[in-house]
Design an enzyme around this catalytic site. Structure first.
Site, PDB file in Angstrom:
ATOM      1  N   ASN A  11       0.868  -1.180   0.000  1.00 26.30           N
ATOM      2  CA  ASN A  11       0.000   0.000   0.000  1.00 26.30           C
ATOM      3  C   ASN A  11       0.909   1.235   0.000  1.00 26.30           C
ATOM      4  OD1 ASN A  11      -1.758   2.068   0.513  1.00 26.30           O
ATOM      5  ND2 ASN A  11      -2.364   1.355   2.567  1.00 26.30           N
ATOM      6  N   TRP A  12       0.968   1.895  -1.137  1.00 27.75           N
ATOM      7  CA  TRP A  12       1.903   3.020  -1.271  1.00 27.75           C
ATOM      8  C   TRP A  12       1.381   4.305  -0.632  1.00 27.75           C
ATOM      9  CZ3 TRP A  12       3.789   2.486  -7.101  1.00 27.75           C
ATOM     10  CH2 TRP A  12       4.464   1.262  -7.226  1.00 27.75           C
ATOM     11  N   LYS A  13       0.140   4.302  -0.202  1.00 31.58           N
ATOM     12  CA  LYS A  13      -0.461   5.483   0.462  1.00 31.58           C
ATOM     13  C   LYS A  13      -0.207   6.741  -0.384  1.00 31.58           C
ATOM     14  CE  LYS A  13       0.018   3.091   4.834  1.00 31.58           C
ATOM     15  NZ  LYS A  13       0.187   3.130   6.263  1.00 31.58           N
ATOM     16  N   HIS A  97      -9.226   1.271   5.096  1.00 36.46           N
ATOM     17  CA  HIS A  97      -7.933   1.391   5.783  1.00 36.46           C
ATOM     18  C   HIS A  97      -8.118   2.278   7.012  1.00 36.46           C
ATOM     19  CE1 HIS A  97      -3.806   2.445   6.677  1.00 36.46           C
ATOM     20  NE2 HIS A  97      -3.465   1.357   6.013  1.00 36.46           N
ATOM     21  N   GLU A  99      -6.449   4.604   8.135  1.00 39.02           N
ATOM     22  CA  GLU A  99      -6.237   6.046   7.877  1.00 39.02           C
ATOM     23  C   GLU A  99      -7.489   6.671   7.270  1.00 39.02           C
ATOM     24  OE1 GLU A  99      -2.614   5.445   5.694  1.00 39.02           O
ATOM     25  OE2 GLU A  99      -1.664   4.799   7.560  1.00 39.02           O
ATOM     26  N   GLY A 175       3.096   2.090  10.751  1.00 31.91           N
ATOM     27  CA  GLY A 175       4.063   3.174  10.595  1.00 31.91           C
ATOM     28  C   GLY A 175       4.806   3.512  11.879  1.00 31.91           C
ATOM     29  N   SER A 215       3.872  -2.374  10.119  1.00 30.99           N
ATOM     30  CA  SER A 215       5.335  -2.459  10.261  1.00 30.99           C
ATOM     31  C   SER A 215       5.923  -3.796   9.826  1.00 30.99           C
ATOM     32  CB  SER A 215       5.755  -2.117  11.697  1.00 30.99           C
ATOM     33  OG  SER A 215       5.389  -0.779  11.999  1.00 30.99           O
ATOM     34  N   GLY A 236       3.120  -1.140   4.207  1.00 30.93           N
ATOM     35  CA  GLY A 236       3.192   0.287   3.892  1.00 30.93           C
ATOM     36  C   GLY A 236       4.630   0.673   3.585  1.00 30.93           C
ATOM     37  N   GLY A 237       5.328   1.195   4.597  1.00 32.37           N
ATOM     38  CA  GLY A 237       6.686   1.725   4.426  1.00 32.37           C
ATOM     39  C   GLY A 237       7.623   0.836   3.615  1.00 32.37           C
TER      40      GLY A 237
HETATM   41  P1  13P Z   1       3.414   0.207   7.596  1.00 34.00           P
HETATM   42  O1  13P Z   1       3.893  -1.078   6.965  1.00 34.00           O
HETATM   43  O2  13P Z   1       4.161   1.413   7.120  1.00 34.00           O
HETATM   44  O3  13P Z   1       3.313   0.094   9.078  1.00 34.00           O
HETATM   45  O4  13P Z   1       1.907   0.429   7.070  1.00 34.00           O
HETATM   46  C1  13P Z   1       0.999  -0.596   7.169  1.00 34.00           C
HETATM   47  C2  13P Z   1      -0.227  -0.226   6.417  1.00 34.00           C
HETATM   48  O5  13P Z   1      -0.940   0.676   6.824  1.00 34.00           O
HETATM   49  C3  13P Z   1      -0.521  -0.934   5.167  1.00 34.00           C
HETATM   50  O6  13P Z   1      -1.795  -0.638   4.709  1.00 34.00           O
END
Ligand code: 13P
Length: 260
Positions: A11-13, A97, A99, A175, A215, A236-237
């Site tokens: 997920n590149w957000k 999600h 967020e 994150g 994470s 994510g990251g």
């Molecule tokens: P991180 O891997 O950066 O913690 O993010 C997880 C995430 O929200 C994937 O959708």
């Protein structure tokens, strides 16, 4: 993972411009194309979906939007419809999600409505659930996740459920570099599978893919993906660099091959 095909999703957000997204997508497609035992998915921003969807349409890489609206079209300034997404060649979408829930006011009901609408329209959906830090500290995590799942699952037909993947993402692990321990994650995944079985039948409970997110990194992926009820990761990251994302996919491929 028991007899299920692992799914590794990035997920590149709100990261990477059009050029950067296309470069990374190509590196992921190239670096994972020999993996036969897993599925690999990336979720770039809306702006990049068109180019990536078209240029990579002949690869095995799955591509998802990060959100969608639940109406077909109309006066919804700034929103994106499923038809618009489909026109880029993309038929996966991440919905709910944390967020979106926390920062953009998406309630359980809105998330469920979007998921229903996307499944009805034959999209594959990654539906996200997960508790906040406060809820975990109050030991309310099961209650919270159960409510989120009940709202999502109650209106779905057997056919719709086939295209649903659940992602468990504890908000406190997103994150933050703080991962749920493999035991904590497995415990919740087992619980989720039980709820799905209760609502949608045992077969669906067994076959539904449940991803862990929060994470996930090269360092912890193997331990997490080796848990019985963890069928992949939503990253994510670590999905923003080809090296780490493809590396996690390689770990998943090895696990799948061994267990397959
Ligand atoms: P991180 O891997 O950066 O913690 O993010 C997880 C995430 O929200 C994937 O959708």
């Amino acid at each position: 993972m028991i007899g299920r095909r692992l799914l590794i999703a990035g997920n590149w957000k709100m990261n990477l411009d059009l050029y950067g997204s296309y470069q990374l997508a190509k590196m992921v497609a190239e670096g994972t194309k020999s993996f036969e035992n897993i599925d690999v998915l990336i979720s770039p921003s809306f702006i990049s979906l068109g180019v990536i969807g078209q240029k990579l349409k002949d690869t095995e890489l799955l591509i998802a939007a990060q959100n969608c609206h639940y109406e077909e079209s109309g006066a919804f300034t700034g929103e994106i419809s499923l038809d618009m997404i489909r026109s880029t060649g993309v038929n996966w979408v991440i919905i709910g999600h944390s967020e979106r829930r926390a920062l953009f006011g998406e309630s359980d009901e809105i998330v469920a409505k979007k998921i229903k609408y996307a499944l009805l329209n034959r999209f594959h959906v990654i539906g996200c659930v997960g508790e906040s830090l406060e809820q975990r500290e109050n030991r309310e995590q099961e209650e919270v996740v159960q409510k989120q799942l009940d709202t999502i699952l109650r209106d779905l037909s057997e056919g719709e459920l086939e295209n649903l993947v659940i992602a468990y993402e504890p908000v406190w692990a997103i994150g933050t570099g703080k991962t749920a321990t493999p035991e904590q994650a497995e415990e919740m995944h087992e619980f989720i599978r039980k709820i799905v079985s209760k609502i949608a039948g045992e077969d669906r409970g067994k076959s539904i893919l449940i991803l862990y997110g929060g994470s996930v990194s090269l360092r912890n992926a193997e331990e997490l993906l080796n848990q019985t009820d963890i069928d992949g990761a939503l990253i994510g990251g670590a999905s923003l660099e080809a090296e780490s994302f493809n590396g996690i996919a390689a770990i998943a491929e090895d696990i799948s091959k061994e267990q397959g």
